[in-house]
Write an enzyme that holds these catalytic residues in place. Structure first.
Site, PDB file in Angstrom:
ATOM      1  N   GLN A  17      36.939  43.776  40.138  1.00 36.79           N
ATOM      2  CA  GLN A  17      37.236  42.989  41.333  1.00 36.79           C
ATOM      3  C   GLN A  17      38.205  43.725  42.252  1.00 36.79           C
ATOM      4  OE1 GLN A  17      37.649  38.924  40.276  1.00 36.79           O
ATOM      5  NE2 GLN A  17      38.174  38.246  42.321  1.00 36.79           N
ATOM      6  N   SER A 101      37.392  45.608  33.821  1.00 37.88           N
ATOM      7  CA  SER A 101      37.357  44.148  33.901  1.00 37.88           C
ATOM      8  C   SER A 101      35.908  43.652  34.011  1.00 37.88           C
ATOM      9  CB  SER A 101      38.239  43.661  35.059  1.00 37.88           C
ATOM     10  OG  SER A 101      38.360  42.264  35.037  1.00 37.88           O
ATOM     11  N   LEU A 102      35.518  43.029  35.139  1.00 37.59           N
ATOM     12  CA  LEU A 102      34.133  42.542  35.234  1.00 37.59           C
ATOM     13  C   LEU A 102      33.153  43.707  35.158  1.00 37.59           C
ATOM     14  CD1 LEU A 102      32.268  42.835  38.099  1.00 37.59           C
ATOM     15  CD2 LEU A 102      34.330  41.804  38.995  1.00 37.59           C
ATOM     16  N   ARG A 126      32.258  33.118  34.358  1.00 37.48           N
ATOM     17  CA  ARG A 126      33.572  33.760  34.195  1.00 37.48           C
ATOM     18  C   ARG A 126      34.398  33.627  35.482  1.00 37.48           C
ATOM     19  NH1 ARG A 126      35.694  39.144  35.046  1.00 37.48           N
ATOM     20  NH2 ARG A 126      36.927  39.965  33.313  1.00 37.48           N
ATOM     21  N   HIS A 206      43.933  38.561  33.552  1.00 41.76           N
ATOM     22  CA  HIS A 206      44.297  39.373  32.385  1.00 41.76           C
ATOM     23  C   HIS A 206      45.722  39.092  31.911  1.00 41.76           C
ATOM     24  CE1 HIS A 206      40.500  41.388  32.865  1.00 41.76           C
ATOM     25  NE2 HIS A 206      40.809  41.639  34.122  1.00 41.76           N
ATOM     26  N   GLN A 255      39.104  39.874  26.842  1.00 43.86           N
ATOM     27  CA  GLN A 255      39.469  40.657  28.040  1.00 43.86           C
ATOM     28  C   GLN A 255      39.847  39.795  29.233  1.00 43.86           C
ATOM     29  OE1 GLN A 255      36.840  40.444  30.892  1.00 43.86           O
ATOM     30  NE2 GLN A 255      35.651  42.247  30.310  1.00 43.86           N
TER      31      GLN A 255
END
Length: 315
Positions: A17, A101-102, A126, A206, A255
């Site tokens: 992101q 991340s994503l 998510r 996170h 995560q």
């Protein structure tokens, strides 16, 4: 998808992101039927025109976590699909894949562990869960430049904040409740941080404030169609590779509320012989980090229709 043998010097990486930008993927959609199929399929799965949001905005809607997450992944995977179609060398099996991340979802699709449809569906869930967790437990994030991890961890302990992304040496993102982050930034400046940059985000991703989102991912991840990846995936939480489907299910929950260990991921890849990194996705954030950390590496950025024809180093 991939042909053997393994290219031990090559890794594919996928951004997270913050990489989103209005207009991403538009040239790809117009020029390549393969990309068109993926965007159209994502629109169908989600029940709204994600493609239009990517191509035309409005920006504030694209920036929303629940939209940005599937949008970046679809764009990254459309770039990968077209690039492998027009640059057959990319069909040689990479040694590793990794995503920030994503971007880990994009990496799992690239590794053959997660079907495209499942990735789009899970990322929408998510994104919605993370956005809702940000509303329930309001928080923010900030980048701290020029301090090492030990300093940042101490500052966070003192201020009541948390380390969220360890992106590169001297480039660490912290998060937590707004007052804790403001306090931590004051401490960081006092310790000699070169720069502190408050980030425009809808929550402290996170961090422990995302625990409700992690809990919400347990059921969707448990029932998702997942297989052992054909290519080792270097995980965000541990910066270690896996080809185990169960380990990936645990990772996709963990995560959400644990720090992204990107520095260790890049160090691991470099130590294991990776010399050529290909970043598939909007922007060039990961390319910039890798090039700074591994100066002798070759970094190739595939982020639009003009860059899908990849020239790879011989060898």
């Amino acid at each position: 998808m991939y042909s053997d043998p393994v290219r031990k010097d090559r890794a594919f990486v996928f951004p997270g992101q913050g990489a989103q930008a209005v207009g991403m993927g538009k040239d790809l959609y117009e020029q390549f039927p393969t990309a068109r199929e993926l965007y159209d399929r994502a629109d169908e799965i989600l029940g709204f025109r994600l493609s239009r949001l990517c191509f035309e905005g409005p920006e504030e809607e694209l920036q929303q976590t629940r939209n940005a997450q599937p949008a970046i992944a679809v764009t990254s995977l459309a770039l990968l699909k077209v690039a492998t179609e027009v640059s057959p060398q990319l069909l040689e099996r990479p040694a590793f894949v990794a995503g920030h991340s994503l971007g880990e979802y994009s990496a799992l699709v690239a590794a053959g562990a997660l079907p495209f449809d499942e990735a789009v569906r899970l990322l929408r869930i998510r994104g919605e869960l993370m956005q809702a967790a940000g509303e329930k437990n309001p928080g923010t994030m900030a980048a701290v430049l020029g301090l090492d991890l030990t300093d940042c961890e101490e500052i966070c302990r003192e201020a009541g904040a948390e380390v969220c992304n360890v992106n590169a040496p001297g480039q660490i993102v912290i998060g937590g409740r707004r007052e804790a982050v403001v306090r931590a930034l004051d401490y960081a400046k006092a310790r000699g941080a070169v720069k502190v940059i408050p980030l425009s985000v809808s929550g402290a991703f996170h961090s422990s404030l995302m625990r409700p989102a992690a809990d919400g991912m347990v059921q969707p991840v448990a029932t998702a169609s997942l297989a052992d990846p054909a290519v080792p995936v270097v995980l965000n939480v541990t910066a270690t590779p896996t080809q185990d489907e169960l380990a990936i299910r645990h990772e996709l929950v963990d995560q959400v509320c644990r720090p992204v260990q990107w520095t260790k991921t890049v160090e691991f890849l470099g130590a294991h012989g990776v010399e050529t990194f290909i970043e598939f996705g909007p922007g060039r954030v990961l390319t910039a980090i890798i090039k700074r950390m591994l100066r002798k590496s070759t970094c190739i950025n595939v982020n639009d229709a003009a860059s899908v024809r990849v020239q790879l180093p011989d060898g």
